[in-house]
Write a protein that holds these residues in place. Structure first.
Motif, PDB file in Angstrom:
ATOM      1  N   ILE A 105       7.901  11.861   5.713  1.00  0.00           N
ATOM      2  CA  ILE A 105       7.871  10.801   4.704  1.00  0.00           C
ATOM      3  C   ILE A 105       8.538   9.556   5.290  1.00  0.00           C
ATOM      4  O   ILE A 105       9.426   9.662   6.142  1.00  0.00           O
ATOM      5  CB  ILE A 105       8.577  11.245   3.389  1.00  0.00           C
ATOM      6  N   CYS A 151      10.312   0.200   9.783  1.00  0.00           N
ATOM      7  CA  CYS A 151      10.267   0.354   8.314  1.00  0.00           C
ATOM      8  C   CYS A 151      11.134  -0.681   7.613  1.00  0.00           C
ATOM      9  O   CYS A 151      10.707  -1.284   6.628  1.00  0.00           O
ATOM     10  CB  CYS A 151      10.718   1.754   7.901  1.00  0.00           C
ATOM     11  N   PHE A 203       7.580   0.392  -0.123  1.00  0.00           N
ATOM     12  CA  PHE A 203       6.549   1.403   0.113  1.00  0.00           C
ATOM     13  C   PHE A 203       7.164   2.792   0.195  1.00  0.00           C
ATOM     14  O   PHE A 203       8.350   2.940   0.451  1.00  0.00           O
ATOM     15  CB  PHE A 203       5.781   1.110   1.407  1.00  0.00           C
ATOM     16  N   TRP A 239       5.451   6.355   2.008  1.00  0.00           N
ATOM     17  CA  TRP A 239       4.295   6.992   2.638  1.00  0.00           C
ATOM     18  C   TRP A 239       4.601   8.472   2.808  1.00  0.00           C
ATOM     19  O   TRP A 239       5.565   8.836   3.469  1.00  0.00           O
ATOM     20  CB  TRP A 239       4.002   6.403   4.009  1.00  0.00           C
ATOM     21  N   GLU A 240       3.783   9.306   2.205  1.00  0.00           N
ATOM     22  CA  GLU A 240       3.965  10.748   2.335  1.00  0.00           C
ATOM     23  C   GLU A 240       2.864  11.388   3.171  1.00  0.00           C
ATOM     24  O   GLU A 240       2.867  12.594   3.368  1.00  0.00           O
ATOM     25  CB  GLU A 240       4.008  11.397   0.951  1.00  0.00           C
ATOM     26  N   ASP A 241       1.953  10.578   3.646  1.00  0.00           N
ATOM     27  CA  ASP A 241       0.813  11.083   4.396  1.00  0.00           C
ATOM     28  C   ASP A 241       0.523  10.128   5.542  1.00  0.00           C
ATOM     29  O   ASP A 241       0.285   8.937   5.316  1.00  0.00           O
ATOM     30  CB  ASP A 241      -0.394  11.195   3.454  1.00  0.00           C
ATOM     31  N   ILE A 242       0.544  10.620   6.744  1.00  0.00           N
ATOM     32  CA  ILE A 242       0.344   9.775   7.921  1.00  0.00           C
ATOM     33  C   ILE A 242      -1.077   9.224   7.989  1.00  0.00           C
ATOM     34  O   ILE A 242      -1.328   8.234   8.653  1.00  0.00           O
ATOM     35  CB  ILE A 242       0.707  10.548   9.214  1.00  0.00           C
ATOM     36  N   PHE A 288      -2.603   7.885   5.514  1.00  0.00           N
ATOM     37  CA  PHE A 288      -2.706   6.855   4.487  1.00  0.00           C
ATOM     38  C   PHE A 288      -3.151   5.547   5.137  1.00  0.00           C
ATOM     39  O   PHE A 288      -2.544   5.081   6.096  1.00  0.00           O
ATOM     40  CB  PHE A 288      -1.353   6.705   3.794  1.00  0.00           C
ATOM     41  N   GLU A 289      -4.219   4.960   4.643  1.00  0.00           N
ATOM     42  CA  GLU A 289      -4.829   3.798   5.304  1.00  0.00           C
ATOM     43  C   GLU A 289      -3.985   2.528   5.273  1.00  0.00           C
ATOM     44  O   GLU A 289      -4.226   1.597   6.032  1.00  0.00           O
ATOM     45  CB  GLU A 289      -6.206   3.520   4.712  1.00  0.00           C
ATOM     46  N   ASP A 290      -2.970   2.462   4.425  1.00  0.00           N
ATOM     47  CA  ASP A 290      -2.147   1.263   4.341  1.00  0.00           C
ATOM     48  C   ASP A 290      -0.972   1.249   5.328  1.00  0.00           C
ATOM     49  O   ASP A 290      -0.191   0.312   5.334  1.00  0.00           O
ATOM     50  CB  ASP A 290      -1.604   1.083   2.923  1.00  0.00           C
ATOM     51  N   ILE A 291      -0.840   2.278   6.135  1.00  0.00           N
ATOM     52  CA  ILE A 291       0.251   2.308   7.106  1.00  0.00           C
ATOM     53  C   ILE A 291      -0.086   1.345   8.246  1.00  0.00           C
ATOM     54  O   ILE A 291      -1.139   1.470   8.878  1.00  0.00           O
ATOM     55  CB  ILE A 291       0.492   3.734   7.646  1.00  0.00           C
TER      56      ILE A 291
END
Length: 170
Positions: A42, A133, A142, A144-147, A149-152
């Motif tokens: 995360i 970060c 933000f 992010w819990e999923d690598i 995720f397109e917004d990273i």
């Protein structure tokens, strides 16, 4: 001497935290949790108006109570690592006091949910990903819990890959 992030012991989770301040006193703090194999778990970032870097680093640690998934409490322990030696020393000292007096400040009671908690100092060079970060948080908050995720942002993914490559995790 290591100049990169280093994984925690088997069964543990390491959460690195950092803070950043812009010229207009907008501050960002962030954190990244990874397991003993360097896998991303995360990441988070938030922004506030603040000018005291130590206070901001402490706020990053306190923010964990808002974003920590329940399954993390099952780890053997967590290492909270930051590059502000004053804050890390303060928290290490507080942990010793908590163990002896059995009193913990209300702000930190969420740490009792973990099996073990250690605070560790990391050189700035070893805290690069979480620095990304903290700087991203200057613009917007933000989690992010999923690598995948397109917004990273690519800057985060590139830094994560570089750190993993240096440890031969990919």
């Amino acid at each position: 001497m290591s100049f990169s992030w280093y994984p925690p012991p088997t069964g543990w989770i390491k959460i690195n935290v950092d803070a950043s301040i812009s010229r207009n006193k907008v501050a960002g703090f962030g954190g990244v949790a990874r397991d003993d194999k360097g896998r991303f778990l995360i990441a988070f970032g938030a922004n506030i108006l603040q000018w005291d870097i130590a206070k901001i680093e402490l706020m990053a640690i306190l923010y964990l109570k808002n974003i920590t998934p329940e399954w993390m409490f099952e780890a053997q322990g967590i290492i909270i690592e930051g590059d502000n030696s004053n804050i890390i020393k303060l928290l290490q000292s507080a942990m010793k006091t908590w163990k002896v007096s059995k009193y913990i400040d209300d702000n930190f009671t969420f740490l009792l949910n973990f099996n073990q908690v250690l605070f560790s100092f990391a050189k700035r060079e070893c805290n690069k990903l979480v620095d990304v970060c903290a700087n991203l948080a200057l613009k917007s908050s933000f989690v992010w819990e999923d690598i995948s995720f397109e917004d990273i942002p690519p800057s985060f993914l590139l830094c994560l890959k570089e750190e993993c490559d240096s440890l031969r995790f990919f």
